[in-house]
Design a protein around this motif. Structure first.
Motif, PDB file in Angstrom:
ATOM      1  N   ALA A  59      -7.853 -24.488   0.593  1.00 14.90           N
ATOM      2  CA  ALA A  59      -6.885 -24.196  -0.482  1.00 14.90           C
ATOM      3  C   ALA A  59      -5.481 -24.420   0.053  1.00 14.90           C
ATOM      4  CB  ALA A  59      -7.046 -22.774  -0.984  1.00 14.90           C
ATOM      5  N   GLU A  60      -4.699 -25.156  -0.694  1.00 16.11           N
ATOM      6  CA  GLU A  60      -3.297 -25.392  -0.343  1.00 16.11           C
ATOM      7  C   GLU A  60      -2.438 -24.949  -1.509  1.00 16.11           C
ATOM      8  OE1 GLU A  60      -2.879 -29.483   0.642  1.00 16.11           O
ATOM      9  OE2 GLU A  60      -4.006 -29.335   2.520  1.00 16.11           O
ATOM     10  N   LEU A  61      -1.554 -23.980  -1.263  1.00  9.91           N
ATOM     11  CA  LEU A  61      -0.698 -23.439  -2.312  1.00  9.91           C
ATOM     12  C   LEU A  61       0.722 -23.897  -2.115  1.00  9.91           C
ATOM     13  CD1 LEU A  61      -2.909 -20.882  -1.470  1.00  9.91           C
ATOM     14  CD2 LEU A  61      -2.030 -20.194  -3.694  1.00  9.91           C
ATOM     15  N   HIS A  62       1.351 -24.333  -3.215  1.00  8.78           N
ATOM     16  CA  HIS A  62       2.718 -24.844  -3.162  1.00  8.78           C
ATOM     17  C   HIS A  62       3.560 -24.247  -4.287  1.00  8.78           C
ATOM     18  CE1 HIS A  62       1.489 -27.842  -0.210  1.00  8.78           C
ATOM     19  NE2 HIS A  62       0.496 -28.180  -0.994  1.00  8.78           N
ATOM     20  N   LEU A  92       6.612 -18.202  -3.246  1.00 13.58           N
ATOM     21  CA  LEU A  92       5.820 -18.091  -4.460  1.00 13.58           C
ATOM     22  C   LEU A  92       5.312 -19.467  -4.884  1.00 13.58           C
ATOM     23  CD1 LEU A  92       7.912 -15.507  -6.500  1.00 13.58           C
ATOM     24  CD2 LEU A  92       5.894 -15.115  -5.070  1.00 13.58           C
ATOM     25  N   ALA A  93       4.012 -19.601  -4.930  1.00  8.61           N
ATOM     26  CA  ALA A  93       3.395 -20.885  -5.281  1.00  8.61           C
ATOM     27  C   ALA A  93       3.311 -21.055  -6.790  1.00  8.61           C
ATOM     28  CB  ALA A  93       2.006 -20.981  -4.668  1.00  8.61           C
ATOM     29  N   SER A  94       3.449 -22.304  -7.235  1.00  8.52           N
ATOM     30  CA  SER A  94       3.260 -22.642  -8.648  1.00  8.52           C
ATOM     31  C   SER A  94       2.018 -23.484  -8.865  1.00  8.52           C
ATOM     32  CB  SER A  94       4.485 -23.399  -9.181  1.00  8.52           C
ATOM     33  OG  SER A  94       5.632 -22.578  -9.163  1.00  8.52           O
ATOM     34  N   SER A  95       1.353 -23.867  -7.769  1.00  9.04           N
ATOM     35  CA  SER A  95       0.101 -24.617  -7.899  1.00  9.04           C
ATOM     36  C   SER A  95      -0.750 -24.404  -6.659  1.00  9.04           C
ATOM     37  CB  SER A  95       0.371 -26.119  -8.093  1.00  9.04           C
ATOM     38  OG  SER A  95       0.841 -26.701  -6.896  1.00  9.04           O
TER      39      SER A  95
END
Length: 275
Positions: free
Chosen positions: A272-275, A73-76
């Motif tokens: 797009a990079e999700l972290h 689950l990404a937060s940004s």
């Protein structure tokens, strides 16, 4: 005599230019500091069907399309985009290049709009209950520096309205309430720093996002006064980045869904990079 005057004018211009450069560097450092504060540490928690099992079927369809099972689950999300922008309905479209970070705490959008002699460089952001918009000609000559309660309220609308790029921020575990209007229309209710926001999402039979609308605080009215205006975007294409399937080509504008619709933004997400 004249040479001394010219030298004095030249010196004053040089000093003014130096001051503008110093201010530009200071502003860039501040924006970059805010950007770093929004970068999230990867989480071990992963998306499962149980997280959306109690939601209406169309809402489940949206999440199961947008987030692959067992995706962290990404937060940004950090975005790189290109496209075009226009100042008003009767103005020409001009090129735009931008990067953005969107997190559960706020966002920063850094952009270059226009080209050649007319190029605006600056940022739009919301963090710590405060919104701000700053743009300068060539990044040096100030054009816009807006920071007031109306800008903040409008920034909240943009912030929440872009969570389609960070679908994990819309999960019920984040405090978002969902309902289904019909099989292809779903609605999310949330609060951003005590400001209520209602997002209406239009999806297809597979859960793909086609359009999103919300009442957003703005001054695109006949007399320039602020009020809540139908705002949102339409999404022509999508891509999958690290387990998240998000819109990759879009258009957006004020008065969405009415005969006053004023489209001003078109973008393609290149990365797009999700972290």
């Amino acid at each position: 005599m004249f040479s001394k005057i010219f030298l004095s004018i030249g010196a004053l211009l040089a000093i003014a230019f130096l001051i503008l450069v110093i201010l530009r560097i200071r502003d860039e450092q501040e924006v970059n500091r805010i950007w770093r504060s929004l970068e999230a540490v990867p989480t071990e928690k992963r998306f499962t069907k149980d997280m959306v099992a109690e939601l209406p079927a169309p809402v489940q369809r949206y999440f199961l399309h947008s987030i692959a099972l067992q995706t962290p689950l990404a937060s940004s999300v950090s975005l790189k985009m290109s496209g075009s922008f226009r100042m008003a309905q009767d103005k020409p479209w001009i090129p735009m290049q931008a990067t953005e970070i969107l997190s559960t705490k706020g966002f920063v959008w850094k952009a270059r709009i226009g080209s050649g002699l007319f190029q605006m460089i600056g940022s739009d952001r919301y963090i710590n209950k405060s919104g701000r918009m700053e743009f300068s000609l060539w990044g040096l000559v100030p054009l816009v520096n807006a920071h007031n309660p109306d800008i903040t309220r409008s920034s909240i609308g943009r912030f929440a309205g872009e969570f389609f790029w960070l679908p994990s921020a819309l999960l019920p575990q984040r405090g978002v309430s969902w309902k289904a209007i019909d099989d292809k229309t779903i609605q999310a209710s949330l609060k951003v720093d005590d400001e209520p926001v209602t997002l209406t999402l239009f999806i297809d039979a597979n859960g793909k996002l086609l359009k999103l609308s919300l009442p957003r605080w703005g001054d695109q009215t006949e007399d320039g006064s602020y009020t809540y205006i139908p705002f949102g975007g339409e999404y022509q294409q999508e891509k999958t980045f690290g387990g998240f399937t998000i819109p990759s080509q879009m258009s957006a504008g004020w008065w969405l869904g009415t005969d006053r619709y004023s489209e001003f933004f078109r973008a393609t997400v290149d990365l797009a990079e999700l972290h």
